[in-house]
Design an enzyme around this catalytic site. Structure first.
Site, PDB file in Angstrom:
ATOM      1  N   LYS A 199      -3.509  -9.009   1.567  1.00 52.00           N
ATOM      2  CA  LYS A 199      -2.695  -8.835   2.779  1.00 52.00           C
ATOM      3  C   LYS A 199      -3.077  -9.872   3.839  1.00 52.00           C
ATOM      4  O   LYS A 199      -2.219 -10.389   4.562  1.00 52.00           O
ATOM      5  CB  LYS A 199      -2.880  -7.413   3.326  1.00 52.00           C
ATOM      6  CG  LYS A 199      -2.166  -6.368   2.484  1.00 52.00           C
ATOM      7  CD  LYS A 199      -2.605  -4.943   2.784  1.00 52.00           C
ATOM      8  CE  LYS A 199      -1.990  -4.004   1.750  1.00 52.00           C
ATOM      9  NZ  LYS A 199      -2.496  -2.637   1.819  1.00 52.00           N
ATOM     10  N   GLN A 216      -5.979   1.420   4.997  1.00 50.38           N
ATOM     11  CA  GLN A 216      -6.025   1.202   3.548  1.00 50.38           C
ATOM     12  C   GLN A 216      -6.465   2.477   2.836  1.00 50.38           C
ATOM     13  O   GLN A 216      -7.493   3.061   3.188  1.00 50.38           O
ATOM     14  CB  GLN A 216      -7.006   0.043   3.263  1.00 50.38           C
ATOM     15  CG  GLN A 216      -7.040  -0.401   1.829  1.00 50.38           C
ATOM     16  CD  GLN A 216      -5.715  -1.026   1.364  1.00 50.38           C
ATOM     17  OE1 GLN A 216      -5.131  -1.846   2.057  1.00 50.38           O
ATOM     18  NE2 GLN A 216      -5.245  -0.621   0.201  1.00 50.38           N
ATOM     19  N   ASP A 254       3.498   0.430   7.114  1.00 48.47           N
ATOM     20  CA  ASP A 254       3.484   0.912   5.727  1.00 48.47           C
ATOM     21  C   ASP A 254       4.685   1.828   5.464  1.00 48.47           C
ATOM     22  O   ASP A 254       5.055   2.056   4.324  1.00 48.47           O
ATOM     23  CB  ASP A 254       2.204   1.734   5.470  1.00 48.47           C
ATOM     24  CG  ASP A 254       1.180   0.979   4.644  1.00 48.47           C
ATOM     25  OD1 ASP A 254       1.563   0.003   3.977  1.00 48.47           O
ATOM     26  OD2 ASP A 254       0.001   1.383   4.667  1.00 48.47           O
TER      27      ASP A 254
END
Ligand code: NAP
Length: 263
Positions: free
Chosen positions: A45, A89, A112
């Site tokens: 990322k 995460q 997300d």
């Protein structure tokens, strides 16, 4: 177009779009503990962000971080106007719950797409639909079969396809083999998100014009990655693993962050 080419093209468009911005879009990635797979995803990322000119800050917290400490950090990032997107995460250590995290992250910064009321679409289904659109898949009135009904892939995937007027069937672990073969034989689009090798193999009768999107990631004993489908099915398009949906998911995160920045 091959997925790698498509992703490179779209990244270049994003890079050009923000090249004249005074300050770049900023992503804040928060991790708790040192899960090796998570570390690799975070590196990916950060690399993607750097490639398009975004800023990515990684806040690496120790495994023993308490829910209160994590909550305090998330609230601080919610309130920081220089941060456009926040992601935590997963997986988290057992004493912390994704539900608690989702209850705190601002829906406007949830790039997300996991938070209830999020301003963004979940990255994996979004990445898939954007790619299929680019490939000219004609959605309206087409038979789509989604295998798997998880909150982060199967269900949002089915919803997105329904919004594009596909005839959507969702199958899962309780679907009989006979019914699975029936639905697959009639499918124009098949999205497989199970996490088991061999969910579709060459014994299934599929339309030669079908598109097969393989979301699954399965690691064998030697550490090689495999999808849920046997490679080389006799269909019009089959996404590879690796080098398929994983890249589309990463691209969708960049698209969501760009949208957050514009908002
Ligand atoms: P999950 O939460 O474990 O859900 C798996 C789904 O598959 C469940 O709905 C389950 O049905 C269904 N299932 C299990 N066995 C089945 C069978 N034999 N036939 C049909 N359906 C079956 O998994 P997930 O989070 O959705 O992820 C699925 C896979 O995609 C994993 O390999 C994951 O690593 C991968 N993934 C990849 C990306 C990417 O970017 N490439 C992103 C996300 C996930 P029940 O509901 O009946 O139990």
């Amino acid at each position: 177009m091959d997925i790698k080419q498509y992703v490179a093209l779209r990244k270049e468009e994003i890079r050009q779009e923000i090249s004249s911005a005074e300050k770049p879009p900023k992503l804040c990635i928060i991790s708790v503990g040192e899960d090796p797979a998570s570390q690799a995803y975070i590196r990916g990322k950060k690399k993607d962000s750097a490639e398009v000119g975004f800023e990515a800050e990684h806040v690496a917290l120790p495994a023993e971080t308490t829910a209160e400490e994590l909550k305090r950090i998330l609230i601080k990032k919610n309130e920081d106007p220089s941060v456009h997107g926040i992601l935590v995460q997963l997986p988290l250590p057992k004493h912390l719950s994704p539900g608690m995290v989702n209850a705190i992250i601002s829906p406007a910064k949830d790039v997300d797409g996991f938070v209830p009321g999020s301003h963004y679409v979940c990255c994996t289904p979004k990445g898939i639909v954007d790619y299929l659109t680019h490939e000219g898949f004609p959605f309206v009135g087409k038979n789509a079969v989604v295998i798997g009904r998880s909150q982060i892939v199967g269900k949002p995937m089915a919803r997105l396809l329904l919004e594009r007027s596909c005839n959507v069937t969702v199958i899962h672990s309780k679907t009989s083999e006979e019914d699975k073969r029936f639905y697959l034989a009639h499918a124009d689009l098949i999205v497989v998100a199970v996490g088991k090798r061999g969910v579709i193999d060459s014994s299934y009768e599929l339309k030669p014009s079908a598109f097969v999107v393989d979301v699954g990631i399965n690691r064998d004993e030697e550490g090689h990655l495999h999808g849920d489908c046997e490679p080389g099915l006799p269909v019009a398009l089959q996404t590879p693993v690796p080098g398929g949906v994983g890249l589309l998911t990463r691209l969708a995160l960049l698209d969501n962050l760009l949208e957050a920045f514009k908002q």
